[in-house]
Write an enzyme that holds these catalytic residues in place. Structure first.
Site, PDB file in Angstrom:
ATOM      1  N   SER A   1       0.833  -1.199   0.000  1.00  0.00           N
ATOM      2  CA  SER A   1       0.000   0.000   0.000  1.00  0.00           C
ATOM      3  C   SER A   1       0.869   1.249   0.000  1.00  0.00           C
ATOM      4  O   SER A   1       1.915   1.306   0.660  1.00  0.00           O
ATOM      5  CB  SER A   1      -0.902   0.011   1.233  1.00  0.00           C
TER       6      SER A   1
ATOM      7  N   GLN B   1       0.297  -0.749  -4.837  1.00  0.00           N
ATOM      8  CA  GLN B   1      -1.067  -0.221  -4.796  1.00  0.00           C
ATOM      9  C   GLN B   1      -1.038   1.246  -4.421  1.00  0.00           C
ATOM     10  O   GLN B   1      -0.403   1.634  -3.433  1.00  0.00           O
ATOM     11  CB  GLN B   1      -1.918  -0.997  -3.788  1.00  0.00           C
TER      12      GLN B   1
ATOM     13  N   TYR C   1      -3.037   4.942  -3.596  1.00  0.00           N
ATOM     14  CA  TYR C   1      -4.131   5.879  -3.359  1.00  0.00           C
ATOM     15  C   TYR C   1      -3.733   7.181  -4.049  1.00  0.00           C
ATOM     16  O   TYR C   1      -2.638   7.708  -3.812  1.00  0.00           O
ATOM     17  CB  TYR C   1      -4.341   6.119  -1.865  1.00  0.00           C
TER      18      TYR C   1
ATOM     19  N   THR D   1      -6.645   1.711  -6.251  1.00  0.00           N
ATOM     20  CA  THR D   1      -7.836   1.448  -5.444  1.00  0.00           C
ATOM     21  C   THR D   1      -8.929   2.437  -5.844  1.00  0.00           C
ATOM     22  O   THR D   1      -8.685   3.641  -5.917  1.00  0.00           O
ATOM     23  CB  THR D   1      -7.520   1.558  -3.950  1.00  0.00           C
TER      24      THR D   1
ATOM     25  N   ARG E   1     -15.616   4.692  10.557  1.00  0.00           N
ATOM     26  CA  ARG E   1     -15.278   3.419  11.191  1.00  0.00           C
ATOM     27  C   ARG E   1     -15.455   3.592  12.693  1.00  0.00           C
ATOM     28  O   ARG E   1     -14.602   4.145  13.383  1.00  0.00           O
ATOM     29  CB  ARG E   1     -13.857   3.006  10.795  1.00  0.00           C
TER      30      ARG E   1
ATOM     31  N   LYS F   1      -8.778  -2.157  -7.948  1.00  0.00           N
ATOM     32  CA  LYS F   1      -9.237  -2.786  -6.712  1.00  0.00           C
ATOM     33  C   LYS F   1     -10.434  -2.033  -6.151  1.00  0.00           C
ATOM     34  O   LYS F   1     -10.364  -0.826  -5.918  1.00  0.00           O
ATOM     35  CB  LYS F   1      -8.111  -2.816  -5.675  1.00  0.00           C
TER      36      LYS F   1
ATOM     37  N   SER G   1     -13.687  -6.368  -4.541  1.00  0.00           N
ATOM     38  CA  SER G   1     -13.395  -6.058  -3.142  1.00  0.00           C
ATOM     39  C   SER G   1     -14.358  -5.000  -2.637  1.00  0.00           C
ATOM     40  O   SER G   1     -14.798  -4.136  -3.391  1.00  0.00           O
ATOM     41  CB  SER G   1     -11.960  -5.540  -3.014  1.00  0.00           C
TER      42      SER G   1
ATOM     43  N   HIS H   1     -13.259  -3.545   0.309  1.00  0.00           N
ATOM     44  CA  HIS H   1     -12.321  -2.997   1.287  1.00  0.00           C
ATOM     45  C   HIS H   1     -12.473  -3.689   2.646  1.00  0.00           C
ATOM     46  O   HIS H   1     -12.332  -3.061   3.702  1.00  0.00           O
ATOM     47  CB  HIS H   1     -12.516  -1.480   1.433  1.00  0.00           C
TER      48      HIS H   1
ATOM     49  N   ARG I   1     -14.895  -2.145   5.034  1.00  0.00           N
ATOM     50  CA  ARG I   1     -14.438  -0.958   5.746  1.00  0.00           C
ATOM     51  C   ARG I   1     -14.810   0.352   5.057  1.00  0.00           C
ATOM     52  O   ARG I   1     -14.473   1.424   5.535  1.00  0.00           O
ATOM     53  CB  ARG I   1     -12.916  -1.035   5.913  1.00  0.00           C
TER      54      ARG I   1
ATOM     55  N   ASP J   1     -11.189 -10.475  -2.652  1.00  0.00           N
ATOM     56  CA  ASP J   1     -10.896 -10.563  -1.222  1.00  0.00           C
ATOM     57  C   ASP J   1     -12.153 -10.245  -0.437  1.00  0.00           C
ATOM     58  O   ASP J   1     -13.204  -9.948  -1.009  1.00  0.00           O
ATOM     59  CB  ASP J   1      -9.707  -9.681  -0.828  1.00  0.00           C
ATOM     60  N   GLY J   2     -12.051 -10.338   0.880  1.00  0.00           N
ATOM     61  CA  GLY J   2     -13.199 -10.010   1.724  1.00  0.00           C
ATOM     62  C   GLY J   2     -13.624 -11.171   2.599  1.00  0.00           C
ATOM     63  O   GLY J   2     -14.516 -11.930   2.229  1.00  0.00           O
TER      64      GLY J   2
END
Length: 372
Positions: free
Chosen positions: A119, A141, A143, A169, A178, A224, A246, A248, A251, A279-280
């Site tokens: 990341s 990856q 952002y 992403t 969150r 992603k 995905s 996330h 999240r 994923d997940g």
């Protein structure tokens, strides 16, 4: 974060004989705030639960009297032979889980034989993580925190450092609430003083940016955060090499579908024009088998490998992967499938879930074992 010491494969094999044993060890190694960040999701955490619910609502249909005296769990990713069809998913602030952060993840992935995704909001730098990975497969990856030229610079750095693919992403246009973090009054280090002007670039990211990337760069692109057949089809039409299904880890958007509920429609929309990562909530070998049977090429692991990292560093990740490999091998053998290529949707059927889904519902024995 409490510092953890590396252990030998022998001591780890004795200490951790089942995947669920990593969970209490990881919780003991982490502060309550980091533990909450690790296991939590957005708002009501419904999407977290639905990830597990979608996996639990699938049963396996074994075939018998097939020669499974030799079973292979191997896969191929961009020319690399993998021991398992999994990748270590990108996670922000890996340094919160272990002092060696992304370097430990890179070493573990390379030594075991699976790819990792670093990341852009994790340490160390993409160049340092690449050195730690040696010859192993790796993905960077990003952002997006800048304009096209800023993205181009990161692509050039990733190419120079030998990354096999580049990942954008696409499901973080706005940061979620969150509530475990809020309740713990925990603010992640990279969000303590957010640069709102830079973060606006992520919110503005759109399909024209994907076209621009494909026009300018030869490195394979992964998107992603794809969650619908419509977006998967758009990605494939633009020549995106990997569609990464995905949410996330539950999240970002609350009340989303579980990723395994999305996978069949996305596989149908892609029609082989791109490879699929998902994923997940993936926690067991049978989870991986289900995903491959329904059209995934690779499964991303997030929380699962972080339990190993927190408990025992790079060696802990390798022990998690070794146990997972054994589960996949046994599942394939009992299904009558000598290798992953034999899997198809006929091995899977809908069925009632037998447990209440939550982040650890794949581990009903997590409170049992030595010292607990």
């Amino acid at each position: 974060m409490k510092k953890t010491a590396e252990e030998t494969p022998e001591t780890l094999a004795e200490r951790f004989q089942a995947l669920h044993e990593f969970i209490p060890a990881a919780e003991r190694a982490l502060s309550p705030e980091i533990w909450g960040y690790l296991i939590g999701g957005a708002e009501t955490e419904t999407t977290v639960a639905r990830n597990r619910a979608a996996l639990d609502a699938l049963a396996l249909r074994p075939r018998v009297l097939r020669d499974v005296s030799a079973v292979s769990t191997a896969a191929v990713f961009l020319g690399h032979r993998l021991r398992l069809p999994v990748a270590l998913a990108p996670v922000g602030s890996l340094e919160s889980f272990h002092p060696d952060a992304g370097a430990a993840v890179a070493r573990a992935a390379s030594h075991f034989g699976v790819p990792f995704l670093l990341s852009s909001v994790s340490k160390p730098s993409l160049e340092e993580a690449a050195k730690a990975a040696g010859a192993g497969p790796r993905i960077f990856q990003l952002y997006v925190r800048g304009d096209g030229a800023w993205v181009d610079d990161h692509v050039a750095r990733a190419v120079d450092a030998g990354y096999d693919a580049f990942c954008l992403t696409v499901d973080t246009a706005h940061y979620s609430r969150r509530e475990r973090d809020i309740a713990n009054r925990f603010v992640k280090p990279w969000r303590a003083n957010p640069d709102h002007a830079a973060m606006a670039f992520q919110a503005a990211l759109n399909w024209d940016d994907v076209r621009r990337f494909k026009d300018r760069h030869a490195i394979p692109l992964i998107l992603k955060g794809i969650a619908t057949a419509e977006d998967a089809a758009l990605a494939a039409e633009l020549g995106v090499e990997f569609v990464y299904v995905s949410n996330h880890g539950g999240r970002q958007l609350d009340f989303g579908l579980g990723t395994m509920a999305m996978l069949p429609e996305i596989a149908a929309a892609v029609r082989g024009r791109a490879r699929i990562i998902v994923d997940g909530g993936f926690s067991r070998g049978t989870d991986i088998v289900k995903a491959i049977a329904l059209g995934a090429d690779l499964v991303g692991l997030g929380r699962l490998y972080l339990y190993g990292l927190a408990a025992a560093g790079a060696a802990g990740i390798e022990r998690v992967l070794t146990l997972l490999e054994d589960e996949v091998r046994i599942a394939l053998g009992l299904l009558g499938a000598p290798d992953l290529a034999c899997l198809h949707p006929g091995f899977v059927a809908p069925a009632p879930a037998m447990v209440t889904p939550h982040v650890h519902s794949a581990f009903p024995l997590r409170d049992f074992g030595p010292g607990r």
